[in-house]
Design an enzyme around this catalytic site. Structure first.
Site, PDB file in Angstrom:
ATOM      1  N   ASP A   9       1.017  -1.137  -0.199  1.00 18.94           N
ATOM      2  CA  ASP A   9      -0.157  -0.016  -0.110  1.00 18.94           C
ATOM      3  C   ASP A   9       0.888   1.126  -0.078  1.00 18.94           C
ATOM      4  O   ASP A   9       2.023   1.183   0.346  1.00 18.94           O
ATOM      5  CB  ASP A   9      -0.645  -0.129   1.226  1.00 18.94           C
ATOM      6  CG  ASP A   9      -1.802   1.173   1.358  1.00 18.94           C
ATOM      7  OD1 ASP A   9      -2.335   1.603   0.586  1.00 18.94           O
ATOM      8  OD2 ASP A   9      -1.670   1.686   2.678  1.00 18.94           O
ATOM      9  N   ASP A  11      -0.077   5.088   0.962  1.00 18.36           N
ATOM     10  CA  ASP A  11      -0.478   6.192   2.043  1.00 18.36           C
ATOM     11  C   ASP A  11      -0.341   5.333   3.307  1.00 18.36           C
ATOM     12  O   ASP A  11      -1.365   4.436   3.636  1.00 18.36           O
ATOM     13  CB  ASP A  11      -1.615   6.943   1.784  1.00 18.36           C
ATOM     14  CG  ASP A  11      -1.291   7.490   0.219  1.00 18.36           C
ATOM     15  OD1 ASP A  11      -0.316   8.300   0.213  1.00 18.36           O
ATOM     16  OD2 ASP A  11      -2.385   7.728  -0.329  1.00 18.36           O
TER      17      ASP A  11
END
Ligand SMILES: [Zn+2]
Length: 333
Positions: A9, A11
């Site tokens: 991922d 953020d």
């Protein structure tokens, strides 16, 4: 391992998450990211990210690309190569095919790069990253960076393979291979008797070792200095629940043993079922038993150790560090 991948991922996993992050001026890497990615170089690395800020008109695709390029540039300065960034530009209400936790971005990567998803991983700070792992047939690690602390309860219900304080600890979990160090207590007693007969000084250290941080690194290295062979005794899941309540541990006893076996200073790791390690220590009879300063010289183990001629060594805690603070989101953000 070249067809194994790690899907990261963006953020809250790699970069600081301020909500719809897109300005290069706001860019910041999270703690442990460079160390973690350096450990994961044997995998093909991908970023998979939902960027609904594009559909919402908060920023443009070009803004996102500038931000991603900044990230890729910083990583490549450390010789870390990201194969590709997969992103979904849609909003949840668009009901697109690509938004995580739907597996389309993963399947696209699998087909393009001939990946073996069974030996691949997803790492993220949101429960949807763990669901992405389930939906695409990959194992997952949940991070307590970014939104991790606030998503922890939901993420736990999805059973990630491991919950880590940051990306570097997650990488340690993926890289574990030293099963020889993990032994049952009966075997460990035999090993200890043999070692002592050859004049080795045995050191013991016990604990939960659930969400590892620098304080654990420090006490392990200090413990090793007290003798020749360092044995780690890990509280079983049931004994942790008795000591700390039903919410703990976050990681099961095998995972916690693996992480302790990862330390090069550690020679053997075992698990014990009682709330204190006294019964085990009675059999091992270490030369030195190490404890953190929160317990002190009069710890519950002291009389057992001294009865057999051993001593207690106290290691000062590093200020400000604790698993509880990581779980609450007070560190690693
Ligand atoms: Zn989409």
């Amino acid at each position: 391992m070249s067809n194994s991948a790690v899907f990261l991922d963006r953020d809250g996993t790699l970069t600081r998450d301020i909500g719809f992050s897109h300005r290069v001026e706001d860019f910041a890497l999270l703690p442990g990211v460079i160390e973690g990615l350096e450990k994961l170089k044997t995998y093909k690395l991908f970023i998979v990210t939902n960027q609904s800020g594009i559909a919402r008109g908060i920023f443009s695709k070009e803004d996102m690309e500038s931000y991603n390029n900044k990230l890729l540039h910083v990583l490549s300065a450390h010789n870390i190569n990201i194969e590709r960034v997969y992103f979904c530009p849609h909003a949840p209400e668009d009901n697109c095919a690509c938004r995580k936790p739907k597996p389309k971005m993963i399947r696209d990567a699998r087909d393009k790069y001939q990946l073996d998803l069974v030996s691949s991983w997803v790492i993220g700070d949101k429960a949807s990253d763990i669901v992405l792992g389930i939906n695409s047939g990959m194992k997952s690690v949940f991070l307590l960076t970014g939104l991790g602390p606030s998503q922890l309860a939901v993420a736990r219900e999805k059973n990630p393979s491991y919950i880590a304080g940051n990306l570097s600890r997650a990488a340690d979990f993926l890289k574990f291979s030293d099963y020889d160090k993990i032994v049952d207590s009966k075997k460990l007693v035999e090993i200890s008797i043999k070692l002592k007969s050859t004049g080795k000084r045995i050191v013991t250290l016990n604990g939960t070792f659930d969400i590892l941080h620098e304080g654990h690194d420090y006490i392990v290295s200090e413990a090793k200095k007290q003798g020749d062979v360092l044995i780690i005794a890990v509280n079983s899941d049931s004994s942790v629940r008795q000591n700390k309540g039903n919410d703990r541990p976050l990681n099961n006893e095998l995972s916690r043993q693996k992480m302790m076996a990862n330390y090069m200073e550690v020679d053997y790791v075992t698990v014990f079922n009682e709330t204190t390690p006294v019964r085990l220590l009675e059999k091992i009879r270490p030369d030195v038993h190490v404890n953190g300063s929160e317990y002190g010289k009069d710890c519950v183990e002291a009389s057992t150790i001294k009865k057999h001629g051993g001593s207690i060594h106290i290691v000062k805690l590093l200020p400000g560090l604790s698993s509880t603070r990581i779980i609450k989101g007070e560190l690693n953000q």
